[in-house]
Design a protein around this motif. Structure first.
Motif, PDB file in Angstrom:
ATOM      1  N   ASP A 118      46.206  22.845  98.666  1.00 21.08           N
ATOM      2  CA  ASP A 118      45.686  23.006  97.308  1.00 21.08           C
ATOM      3  C   ASP A 118      44.272  23.581  97.303  1.00 21.08           C
ATOM      4  OD1 ASP A 118      46.148  22.871  94.543  1.00 21.08           O
ATOM      5  OD2 ASP A 118      45.084  20.959  94.368  1.00 21.08           O
ATOM      6  N   LEU A 119      44.011  24.509  98.211  1.00 21.24           N
ATOM      7  CA  LEU A 119      42.728  25.195  98.239  1.00 21.24           C
ATOM      8  C   LEU A 119      42.735  26.357  97.259  1.00 21.24           C
ATOM      9  CD1 LEU A 119      42.175  25.452 102.105  1.00 21.24           C
ATOM     10  CD2 LEU A 119      41.309  23.683 100.559  1.00 21.24           C
ATOM     11  N   ASP A 120      41.566  26.724  96.767  1.00 21.92           N
ATOM     12  CA  ASP A 120      41.406  27.978  96.038  1.00 21.92           C
ATOM     13  C   ASP A 120      41.086  29.048  97.068  1.00 21.92           C
ATOM     14  OD1 ASP A 120      40.577  27.701  92.681  1.00 21.92           O
ATOM     15  OD2 ASP A 120      41.113  25.956  93.888  1.00 21.92           O
ATOM     16  N   VAL A 121      41.823  30.150  97.035  1.00 22.38           N
ATOM     17  CA  VAL A 121      41.634  31.203  98.030  1.00 22.38           C
ATOM     18  C   VAL A 121      41.172  32.480  97.327  1.00 22.38           C
ATOM     19  CG1 VAL A 121      43.366  30.191  99.535  1.00 22.38           C
ATOM     20  CG2 VAL A 121      44.048  31.988  97.958  1.00 22.38           C
ATOM     21  N   ALA A 122      40.246  33.165  97.969  1.00 21.43           N
ATOM     22  CA  ALA A 122      39.720  34.404  97.406  1.00 21.43           C
ATOM     23  C   ALA A 122      40.586  35.579  97.816  1.00 21.43           C
ATOM     24  CB  ALA A 122      38.285  34.625  97.868  1.00 21.43           C
ATOM     25  N   VAL A 123      40.811  36.470  96.873  1.00 21.92           N
ATOM     26  CA  VAL A 123      41.580  37.697  97.117  1.00 21.92           C
ATOM     27  C   VAL A 123      40.717  38.870  96.680  1.00 21.92           C
ATOM     28  CG1 VAL A 123      43.540  39.061  96.296  1.00 21.92           C
ATOM     29  CG2 VAL A 123      43.873  36.667  97.002  1.00 21.92           C
ATOM     30  N   SER A 124      40.509  39.797  97.624  1.00 24.40           N
ATOM     31  CA  SER A 124      39.675  40.971  97.355  1.00 24.40           C
ATOM     32  C   SER A 124      40.454  42.275  97.388  1.00 24.40           C
ATOM     33  CB  SER A 124      38.540  41.051  98.379  1.00 24.40           C
ATOM     34  OG  SER A 124      37.670  39.944  98.269  1.00 24.40           O
ATOM     35  N   GLY A 125      41.716  42.223  97.815  1.00 23.31           N
ATOM     36  CA  GLY A 125      42.495  43.450  97.924  1.00 23.31           C
ATOM     37  C   GLY A 125      43.981  43.160  97.955  1.00 23.31           C
ATOM     38  N   LEU A 129      38.699  14.631 101.851  1.00 24.14           N
ATOM     39  CA  LEU A 129      38.154  15.188 100.609  1.00 24.14           C
ATOM     40  C   LEU A 129      39.288  15.912  99.881  1.00 24.14           C
ATOM     41  CD1 LEU A 129      34.767  16.379 102.096  1.00 24.14           C
ATOM     42  CD2 LEU A 129      35.112  14.492 100.511  1.00 24.14           C
ATOM     43  N   THR A 130      40.135  15.120  99.258  1.00 32.78           N
ATOM     44  CA  THR A 130      41.375  15.646  98.681  1.00 32.78           C
ATOM     45  C   THR A 130      41.316  15.815  97.176  1.00 32.78           C
ATOM     46  OG1 THR A 130      42.247  13.381  98.608  1.00 32.78           O
ATOM     47  CG2 THR A 130      42.781  14.709 100.550  1.00 32.78           C
ATOM     48  N   ASP A 131      40.376  15.154  96.514  1.00 32.49           N
ATOM     49  CA  ASP A 131      40.332  15.192  95.048  1.00 32.49           C
ATOM     50  C   ASP A 131      39.195  16.059  94.536  1.00 32.49           C
ATOM     51  OD1 ASP A 131      42.515  13.460  94.856  1.00 32.49           O
ATOM     52  OD2 ASP A 131      41.225  11.705  95.054  1.00 32.49           O
ATOM     53  N   VAL A 132      38.956  17.172  95.201  1.00 29.06           N
ATOM     54  CA  VAL A 132      37.888  18.083  94.807  1.00 29.06           C
ATOM     55  C   VAL A 132      38.382  19.509  95.019  1.00 29.06           C
ATOM     56  CG1 VAL A 132      36.839  17.983  97.120  1.00 29.06           C
ATOM     57  CG2 VAL A 132      35.448  18.707  95.172  1.00 29.06           C
ATOM     58  N   ARG A 133      37.972  20.403  94.154  1.00 18.95           N
ATOM     59  CA  ARG A 133      38.306  21.811  94.307  1.00 18.95           C
ATOM     60  C   ARG A 133      37.479  22.399  95.442  1.00 18.95           C
ATOM     61  NH1 ARG A 133      42.300  21.407  91.951  1.00 18.95           N
ATOM     62  NH2 ARG A 133      42.838  22.544  93.827  1.00 18.95           N
ATOM     63  N   ILE A 134      38.130  23.162  96.316  1.00 17.24           N
ATOM     64  CA  ILE A 134      37.463  23.827  97.437  1.00 17.24           C
ATOM     65  C   ILE A 134      37.865  25.295  97.436  1.00 17.24           C
ATOM     66  CG2 ILE A 134      37.094  23.909  99.928  1.00 17.24           C
ATOM     67  CD1 ILE A 134      37.988  20.995 100.103  1.00 17.24           C
ATOM     68  N   LEU A 135      36.872  26.169  97.419  1.00 20.34           N
ATOM     69  CA  LEU A 135      37.100  27.613  97.503  1.00 20.34           C
ATOM     70  C   LEU A 135      36.744  28.094  98.905  1.00 20.34           C
ATOM     71  CD1 LEU A 135      37.609  30.469  96.242  1.00 20.34           C
ATOM     72  CD2 LEU A 135      35.183  30.468  95.610  1.00 20.34           C
ATOM     73  N   CYS A 136      37.645  28.894  99.497  1.00 23.98           N
ATOM     74  CA  CYS A 136      37.337  29.554 100.776  1.00 23.98           C
ATOM     75  C   CYS A 136      37.580  31.050 100.600  1.00 23.98           C
ATOM     76  CB  CYS A 136      38.186  28.991 101.908  1.00 23.98           C
ATOM     77  SG  CYS A 136      39.962  28.922 101.608  1.00 23.98           S
ATOM     78  N   TRP A 137      36.682  31.870 101.150  1.00 24.39           N
ATOM     79  CA  TRP A 137      36.697  33.281 100.754  1.00 24.39           C
ATOM     80  C   TRP A 137      36.765  34.307 101.882  1.00 24.39           C
ATOM     81  CZ3 TRP A 137      32.618  30.044  98.953  1.00 24.39           C
ATOM     82  CH2 TRP A 137      31.456  30.046  99.736  1.00 24.39           C
ATOM     83  N   LEU A 138      36.630  33.915 103.130  1.00 25.11           N
ATOM     84  CA  LEU A 138      36.600  34.917 104.203  1.00 25.11           C
ATOM     85  C   LEU A 138      37.924  34.903 104.957  1.00 25.11           C
ATOM     86  CD1 LEU A 138      34.842  37.069 105.518  1.00 25.11           C
ATOM     87  CD2 LEU A 138      33.988  35.312 107.089  1.00 25.11           C
ATOM     88  N   TRP A 139      38.799  35.840 104.581  1.00 26.86           N
ATOM     89  CA  TRP A 139      40.151  35.892 105.123  1.00 26.86           C
ATOM     90  C   TRP A 139      40.349  37.151 105.956  1.00 26.86           C
ATOM     91  CZ3 TRP A 139      43.967  32.213 104.622  1.00 26.86           C
ATOM     92  CH2 TRP A 139      43.698  31.164 103.732  1.00 26.86           C
ATOM     93  N   THR A 140      41.226  37.029 106.949  1.00 27.92           N
ATOM     94  CA  THR A 140      41.696  38.195 107.696  1.00 27.92           C
ATOM     95  C   THR A 140      43.223  38.152 107.700  1.00 27.92           C
ATOM     96  OG1 THR A 140      41.500  36.925 109.757  1.00 27.92           O
ATOM     97  CG2 THR A 140      39.675  38.404 109.178  1.00 27.92           C
TER      98      THR A 140
END
Length: 393
Positions: free
Chosen positions: A106-113, A83-94
């Motif tokens: 080429d993932l969208d990554v969430a930043v909270s701080g 699944l390479t031609d689609v935007r993917i957001l992932c949000w739970l990071w440590t």
């Protein structure tokens, strides 16, 4: 039909049938309710127990244009599956997470701080390409997200990193606390705060591709929250986000998972016979008992002991006594279905079977947990795959 693994030709001990036609229909329903916003199919936690890759493909075939996961590892599995031609957001990071792998995928990554911004910019330097970053605002949920008082600092530093070519700010987003409670005052309060935080960021020069706050219940009932993108999770799988919002049918949705097992044993017992651990159930008189070969190791909630409903032989039965690790018993009241007959724990309800909401009520929980907790030793059997799903591979 395709299956998660090579399965024997004999009847299965248990199976979770996943109706991909229902999932595609749910996507189309949600698109119609999204007020022109794009639809993100949230496939975190293995698509709420339904199977992330097959469900992602079906959702994309039906018109979803984004995928969402909680963890970066979940998102990387989707990329590895093609699944390479689609935007993917992932949000739970440590701290120390796979930032470079996410940037390179080429993932969208969430930043909270600030700590997350530092780590993703370092990964972008290592990767030699800008990271796609979505800034998350805490508008009142009190979980992840940047507090309003820290928002200006985060926006300033993110814009500096963007000017340096290390990141591209692709999104501004937040999450509701009580969208599943119609009329809750926090809904309007969070929307107001979100608009304020959006206005500040955009006033400083942020030009996001998408702005989003709506989850499944907000997609269904709060049209003013749709902005550019809605994140649909549990509704995608045909489960109502809350009984107060309506049944799946009332919301135009169809449950995707049907959980069933083969009756393993039917036997006659006398009155006064104890059943399962602790003898919390004793037969009132001579009767027949049916053994259902699934238990809490398969995700059947032990809290539903003595209350969980099952359809056997066309009749609703109730779990008799405690649910054990691998099995539970139902009192058949003298009926004698054949061993191997289907016992349906939950499904859409078309055949009179219980639903996930019925099990949630019996266990004192929510339907989200019922479908998500079904374990990996229950094979997922996919029905109604079509060519459109395969085109997204």
């Amino acid at each position: 039909m395709s299956e998660t693994a090579s399965l024997p030709s004999a009847p299965l001990r248990a199976r979770a049938e996943i109706d991909l036609a229902a999932l595609r229909a749910n996507v189309r329903t949600l698109r119609a309710k999204a007020s022109g916003a794009a639809v993100m199919a949230v496939v975190k936690s293995d698509a709420y127990g339904h199977g992330a890759v097959p469900c992602a493909r079906a959702a994309l075939a039906a018109g979803a244009t984004w995928l969402g996961t909680a963890t970066p590892e979940e998102a990387l599995v989707l990329r590895a599956a093609g699944l390479t031609d689609v935007r993917i957001l992932c949000w739970l990071w440590t701290p120390g997470g796979p930032w470079r792998e996410a940037v390179e995928a080429d993932l969208d990554v969430a930043v909270s701080g600030m700590w997350a911004l530092r780590e993703v910019t370092a990964a972008a330097r290592q990767a030699g390409r800008p990271a796609r970053v979505q800034l998350k605002a805490d508008t009142g949920l009190g979980r992840n997200g940047c507090q309003p008082g820290d928002w200006a600092g985060l926006v300033t530093e993110a814009l500096r990193a963007e000017r340096d070519g290390l990141i591209r700010i692709t999104g501004l987003w937040s999450h509701f606390a009580c969208a599943d409670e119609p009329g809750h005052p926090s809904i309007a309060a969070q929307l107001t705060r979100f608009r304020e935080m959006l206005a500040y960021a955009e006033g400083q020069g942020v030009t996001p591709e998408v702005r989003h706050i709506a989850n499944s219940p907000a997609t269904l009932t709060v049209p003013e929250s749709h902005f550019d993108l809605v994140r649909t999770g549990i509704a995608l799988y045909g489960v109502s986000p809350a009984p107060e919002l309506g049944t799946p049918a009332e919301l135009g949705l169809r449950p995707v998972m049907t959980l069933s097992a083969s009756v393993a044993l039917v036997k006659q017992v006398p009155g006064g016979h104890g059943v399962s651990y602790g003898h919390h159930y004793t037969t009132a008189g001579e009767t027949t008992l049916g053994l259902i070969p699934v238990g809490y190791a398969d995700g059947v909630p032990r809290h539903a002991s003595g209350a969980g409903p099952v359809l056997v032989g066309g009749k609703w039965r109730t779990v008799a006594g405690r649910i054990a690790m691998d099995q539970f018993v139902v009192d058949l009241g003298g009926d004698e279905p054949a061993e191997g007959e289907e016992a349906v724990l939950f499904g859409p309800g078309d055949r009179g079977e219980p639903t996930a909401q019925d099990w949630a009520r019996a266990a004192g929980t929510i339907a989200y947990e019922i479908v998500t907790r079904i374990g990996s030793r229950v094979p997922r059997v996919y029905v109604d795959e079509d060519r459109e799903d395969r085109r997204t591979q």
